[in-house]
Enzyme design. Structure first.
Site, mmCIF file in Angstrom:
data_model
loop_
_atom_site.group_PDB
_atom_site.id
_atom_site.type_symbol
_atom_site.label_atom_id
_atom_site.label_comp_id
_atom_site.label_asym_id
_atom_site.label_seq_id
_atom_site.Cartn_x
_atom_site.Cartn_y
_atom_site.Cartn_z
ATOM 1 N N HIS A 72 -11.769 39.488 43.620
ATOM 2 C CA HIS A 72 -13.042 39.495 44.129
ATOM 3 C C HIS A 72 -13.397 40.255 45.613
ATOM 4 O O HIS A 72 -12.323 39.746 46.393
ATOM 5 C CB HIS A 72 -13.575 37.967 44.137
ATOM 6 C CG HIS A 72 -14.046 37.705 42.967
ATOM 7 N ND1 HIS A 72 -14.875 36.426 42.711
ATOM 8 C CD2 HIS A 72 -13.594 37.850 41.728
ATOM 9 C CE1 HIS A 72 -15.020 36.079 41.631
ATOM 10 N NE2 HIS A 72 -14.331 36.928 40.671
ATOM 11 N N TYR A 201 -21.498 30.219 47.758
ATOM 12 C CA TYR A 201 -21.391 29.105 48.842
ATOM 13 C C TYR A 201 -22.697 28.582 48.940
ATOM 14 O O TYR A 201 -23.409 29.517 49.569
ATOM 15 C CB TYR A 201 -20.650 29.217 49.956
ATOM 16 C CG TYR A 201 -19.085 29.440 49.602
ATOM 17 C CD1 TYR A 201 -18.581 30.693 49.005
ATOM 18 C CD2 TYR A 201 -18.165 28.187 49.932
ATOM 19 C CE1 TYR A 201 -17.114 30.784 48.887
ATOM 20 C CE2 TYR A 201 -16.910 28.559 49.382
ATOM 21 C CZ TYR A 201 -16.341 29.474 49.035
ATOM 22 O OH TYR A 201 -14.836 29.602 48.692
ATOM 23 N N PRO A 293 -11.550 21.672 51.055
ATOM 24 C CA PRO A 293 -11.394 22.858 50.069
ATOM 25 C C PRO A 293 -12.431 24.030 50.558
ATOM 26 O O PRO A 293 -12.384 25.115 49.667
ATOM 27 C CB PRO A 293 -11.724 22.315 48.650
ATOM 28 C CG PRO A 293 -12.379 20.898 48.750
ATOM 29 C CD PRO A 293 -12.065 20.373 50.256
ATOM 30 N N LYS A 297 -8.284 27.164 51.366
ATOM 31 C CA LYS A 297 -6.790 27.422 52.016
ATOM 32 C C LYS A 297 -5.586 26.582 51.582
ATOM 33 O O LYS A 297 -4.738 26.939 51.843
ATOM 34 C CB LYS A 297 -7.275 27.291 53.304
ATOM 35 C CG LYS A 297 -8.118 28.103 54.238
ATOM 36 C CD LYS A 297 -7.276 29.526 54.413
ATOM 37 C CE LYS A 297 -8.173 30.753 54.757
ATOM 38 N NZ LYS A 297 -8.805 31.471 53.481
ATOM 39 N N TYR A 385 -11.354 34.291 55.460
ATOM 40 C CA TYR A 385 -11.470 33.852 54.088
ATOM 41 C C TYR A 385 -10.555 34.404 53.350
ATOM 42 O O TYR A 385 -9.498 33.834 52.424
ATOM 43 C CB TYR A 385 -12.638 34.353 53.712
ATOM 44 C CG TYR A 385 -13.052 33.730 52.081
ATOM 45 C CD1 TYR A 385 -13.658 32.312 52.102
ATOM 46 C CD2 TYR A 385 -12.738 34.451 51.012
ATOM 47 C CE1 TYR A 385 -13.830 31.719 50.777
ATOM 48 C CE2 TYR A 385 -13.135 33.791 49.746
ATOM 49 C CZ TYR A 385 -13.390 32.444 49.587
ATOM 50 O OH TYR A 385 -13.913 31.903 48.367
HETATM 51 P P1 RFL Z 1 0.657 18.938 45.172
HETATM 52 O O1 RFL Z 1 -0.204 19.926 44.376
HETATM 53 O O2 RFL Z 1 -0.308 17.603 45.371
HETATM 54 O O3 RFL Z 1 1.890 18.671 44.570
HETATM 55 C C1 RFL Z 1 2.902 17.734 45.031
HETATM 56 C C2 RFL Z 1 3.595 17.231 43.694
HETATM 57 O O4 RFL Z 1 4.313 15.909 44.232
HETATM 58 C C3 RFL Z 1 4.543 14.727 43.338
HETATM 59 N N1 RFL Z 1 5.029 13.589 43.828
HETATM 60 C C4 RFL Z 1 6.035 13.167 43.896
HETATM 61 N N2 RFL Z 1 7.154 13.599 43.188
HETATM 62 C C5 RFL Z 1 8.386 12.576 43.367
HETATM 63 N N3 RFL Z 1 8.228 11.628 44.131
HETATM 64 C C6 RFL Z 1 7.086 11.139 44.819
HETATM 65 N N4 RFL Z 1 7.236 10.051 45.290
HETATM 66 C C7 RFL Z 1 6.138 11.858 44.746
HETATM 67 N N5 RFL Z 1 4.738 11.828 45.155
HETATM 68 C C8 RFL Z 1 4.270 12.927 44.636
HETATM 69 C C9 RFL Z 1 3.058 14.736 42.523
HETATM 70 O O5 RFL Z 1 2.902 14.146 41.331
HETATM 71 C C10 RFL Z 1 2.771 16.449 42.663
HETATM 72 O O6 RFL Z 1 3.048 16.956 41.378
HETATM 73 O O7 RFL Z 1 0.937 19.585 46.370
HETATM 74 P P2 RFL Z 1 1.468 21.121 46.815
HETATM 75 O O8 RFL Z 1 2.505 21.611 45.771
HETATM 76 O O9 RFL Z 1 1.894 21.234 48.104
HETATM 77 O O10 RFL Z 1 0.159 22.053 46.496
HETATM 78 C C11 RFL Z 1 -0.976 21.922 47.310
HETATM 79 C C12 RFL Z 1 -2.166 22.107 46.553
HETATM 80 O O11 RFL Z 1 -2.292 21.458 45.158
HETATM 81 C C13 RFL Z 1 -3.324 21.956 47.284
HETATM 82 O O12 RFL Z 1 -3.365 22.405 48.704
HETATM 83 C C14 RFL Z 1 -4.614 22.905 46.705
HETATM 84 O O13 RFL Z 1 -5.250 22.240 45.469
HETATM 85 C C15 RFL Z 1 -6.093 22.558 47.484
HETATM 86 N N6 RFL Z 1 -7.337 23.205 47.122
HETATM 87 C C16 RFL Z 1 -7.477 24.316 47.181
HETATM 88 N N7 RFL Z 1 -6.693 25.483 47.705
HETATM 89 C C17 RFL Z 1 -6.682 26.667 47.880
HETATM 90 O O14 RFL Z 1 -6.085 27.364 48.416
HETATM 91 N N8 RFL Z 1 -7.847 27.530 47.040
HETATM 92 C C18 RFL Z 1 -8.710 26.609 46.462
HETATM 93 O O15 RFL Z 1 -9.592 27.330 46.101
HETATM 94 C C19 RFL Z 1 -8.476 25.120 46.531
HETATM 95 N N9 RFL Z 1 -9.485 24.197 45.887
HETATM 96 C C20 RFL Z 1 -8.092 22.393 46.527
HETATM 97 C C21 RFL Z 1 -9.424 23.159 45.764
HETATM 98 C C22 RFL Z 1 -7.902 21.075 46.150
HETATM 99 C C23 RFL Z 1 -9.081 20.330 45.461
HETATM 100 N N10 RFL Z 1 -8.807 18.997 45.588
HETATM 101 C C24 RFL Z 1 -8.782 18.240 44.351
HETATM 102 C C25 RFL Z 1 -8.404 17.945 46.758
HETATM 103 C C26 RFL Z 1 -10.298 22.406 45.272
HETATM 104 C C27 RFL Z 1 -10.170 21.087 45.209
HETATM 105 C C28 RFL Z 1 -11.206 20.127 44.770
HETATM 106 C C1 PHB Z 2 -12.193 26.694 42.969
HETATM 107 O O1 PHB Z 2 -12.480 27.591 42.183
HETATM 108 O O2 PHB Z 2 -11.953 25.482 42.667
HETATM 109 C C2 PHB Z 2 -12.653 26.765 44.469
HETATM 110 C C3 PHB Z 2 -12.876 27.965 45.048
HETATM 111 C C4 PHB Z 2 -13.266 28.084 46.426
HETATM 112 C C5 PHB Z 2 -13.166 27.194 47.043
HETATM 113 C C6 PHB Z 2 -12.987 25.873 46.473
HETATM 114 C C7 PHB Z 2 -12.473 25.662 45.179
HETATM 115 O O3 PHB Z 2 -13.471 27.435 48.351
#
Ligand code: RFL
Ligand code: PHB
Length: 397
Positions: A72, A201, A293, A297, A385
């Site tokens: 994109h 957005y 989110p 980032k 971004y």
């Molecule tokens: P995770 O993915 O939470 O994984 C951590 C893992 O550790 C396990 N765990 C344990 N294991 C052993 N012993 C324990 N005591 C433990 N406690 C926990 C968990 O089960 C899990 O499997 O962290 P990690 O790997 O640092 O990854 C981070 C990302 O998941 C997170 O930053 C992103 O999802 C954030 N995020 C977004 N980031 C982006 O860069 N671009 C996006 O578009 C974006 N969209 C989002 C998002 C997060 C969202 N939510 C749900 C908050 C959209 C949403 C809606």
């Molecule tokens: C997503 O596709 O889940 C998504 C994209 C952009 C954002 C957050 C989440 O800023």
């Protein structure tokens, strides 16, 4: 069991670190609290910056991402009923982002790990980290009713916001900064074509909305909702109706609705831990910091922590130097705070806050209007971004 690096958590951070270390000839064992299927069932991020794309390539797992990921070169901002395009490509001298779901990235890393026969202990109960202040740390856990122990040189805390690694640090050794936002995001995944070929957005009088996607046939939409809302109370019909209210006429016309594959509500928070290194234990990804989110980032910051940690560990083993390890926190935090700032700023610009006065949305619209009509304003949004360069500002500290 003995290994060089014990990694706690098999989310994107842990799996990517494991893969990069494997490429560098360094052994690691991953212990994960839940099952692999559970990890893959969490629908989260969708946008990869170039640094994350490069790291997937470096880890040797980028083939499917390049085939299926959507490049994109821009996105749209909808406010006061009008759309404005942020041309990432033009404003950043050719940079872009890639739409590739966190689920897919995680699957690629999981499969590569399994194919290389690398050890991951799923459904490990009662994981604990020990003695990371000394040179012989170890991790204990229970599996199938038996107690197990992994001796190691380093512990990587990749266990997310609710993990055990950060929680095990004495309160006197850690400082946490936190802001919790007074609303959440209700997300919905559906097998319907996206309403637009690029993300939109939306700042509307009824609250924020985001139109994202996973492919030409799969959409991901989000609505700002009060924290008191329950996901079970949101029918698919109610979701589509509310999204239509927040879109413009073109969006309402183009929106294709259908049954949801998944719906969930995520709270929004800004959170940073300082430092990120405690002796021989390091925090990486959501274990050390959370962003709302809005700026896309979180996953990208996790990937850069992992890069810095990998480089530091390789330097330790190959060059017998602790310089990288000593500098880990500082290097990560410089980048983290910039992304935290952008994510907070973009969140407050695009959402409706519960007790805002009428004048606040006027301020928001005026700021958006200013940014969209200013070359430097547009550049500010675009360069944040797509992700600031890894070495941004390091010369001056
Ligand atoms: P995770 O993915 O939470 O994984 C951590 C893992 O550790 C396990 N765990 C344990 N294991 C052993 N012993 C324990 N005591 C433990 N406690 C926990 C968990 O089960 C899990 O499997 O962290 P990690 O790997 O640092 O990854 C981070 C990302 O998941 C997170 O930053 C992103 O999802 C954030 N995020 C977004 N980031 C982006 O860069 N671009 C996006 O578009 C974006 N969209 C989002 C998002 C997060 C969202 N939510 C749900 C908050 C959209 C949403 C809606
Ligand atoms: C997503 O596709 O889940 C998504 C994209 C952009 C954002 C957050 C989440 O800023």
């Amino acid at each position: 069991m003995r290994t060089q690096v014990a990694i706690v958590g098999a989310g994107p951070s842990g799996l990517l670190l494991g893969q990069l270390l494997h490429k560098a000839g360094i052994d690691a064992v991953i212990v994960e609290r839940v099952s692999g299927e559970y990890v893959l069932g969490r629908i989260r991020a969708g946008i990869l910056e170039q640094v994350s794309i490069d790291l997937m390539d470096e880890a040797g797992v980028g083939a499917r991402m390049h085939k299926e990921g959507l490049v994109h070169g821009g996105f749209e901002m909808l406010f006061a009923g009008e759309r404005h395009r942020v041309d990432l490509d033009k404003l950043t001298g050719g940079k872009h982002v890639m739409v590739y779901g966190q689920t897919e990235l995680t699957r690629d890393l999981m499969e590569a790990r399994a194919a290389a026969g690398l050890p991951t202990v799923y459904e490990a109960k009662n994981v604990r980290v020990h003695d990371y202040d000394g040179t012989q740390p170890y991790v204990t856990y229970e599996k199938d009713g038996k107690s197990e122990r992994i001796d190691c040189d380093f512990i990587a805390g990749c266990d997310g916001f609710h993990g055990v690694c950060r929680a095990s640090v004495p309160r006197s050794a850690i400082k946490e900064y936190e802001k919790v936002y007074p609303f959440g995001w209700l997300g919905m995944l559906s097998d319907t074509p996206p309403v637009n070929h690029e993300l939109i957005y939306v700042n509307s009088p009824r609250g924020f909305a985001l139109c994202s996607q996973r492919s030409a046939t799969r959409s991901r939409y989000y609505l700002q909702v009060p924290l008191t809302d329950k996901v079970e109370e949101w029918t698919d019909d109610a979701f589509w109706q509310e999204l239509k209210h927040r879109l413009d006429d073109k969006g309402r016309r183009d929106l294709v609705t259908g049954p949801s594959l998944e719906k969930s509500i995520a709270p929004l928070r800004s959170f940073v831990t300082e430092p990120l290194r405690f002796g021989r234990m390091f925090l990486a990804g959501d274990a050390g910091h959370i962003v709302p989110p809005t700026g896309a980032k979180g996953l990208n910051l996790a990937a850069t922590d992992v890069k810095f940690l990998h480089d530091a560990i390789v330097e330790f083993y190959k060059e017998n130097s602790e310089a990288g390890i000593d500098d880990y926190s500082r290097k990560c935090l410089a980048r983290i705070w910039r992304a935290e700032r952008f994510s907070w700023w973009f969140t407050q610009l695009m959402h409706r806050f519960p007790h805002d006065e009428a004048i606040t949305s006027k301020f928001q619209n005026a700021e958006l209007d200013y940014l969209m009509n200013s070359e430097s304003g547009m550049k500010t949004i675009a360069e944040n971004y797509v992700g600031l360069p890894l070495d941004f500002g390091t010369a001056s500290g």
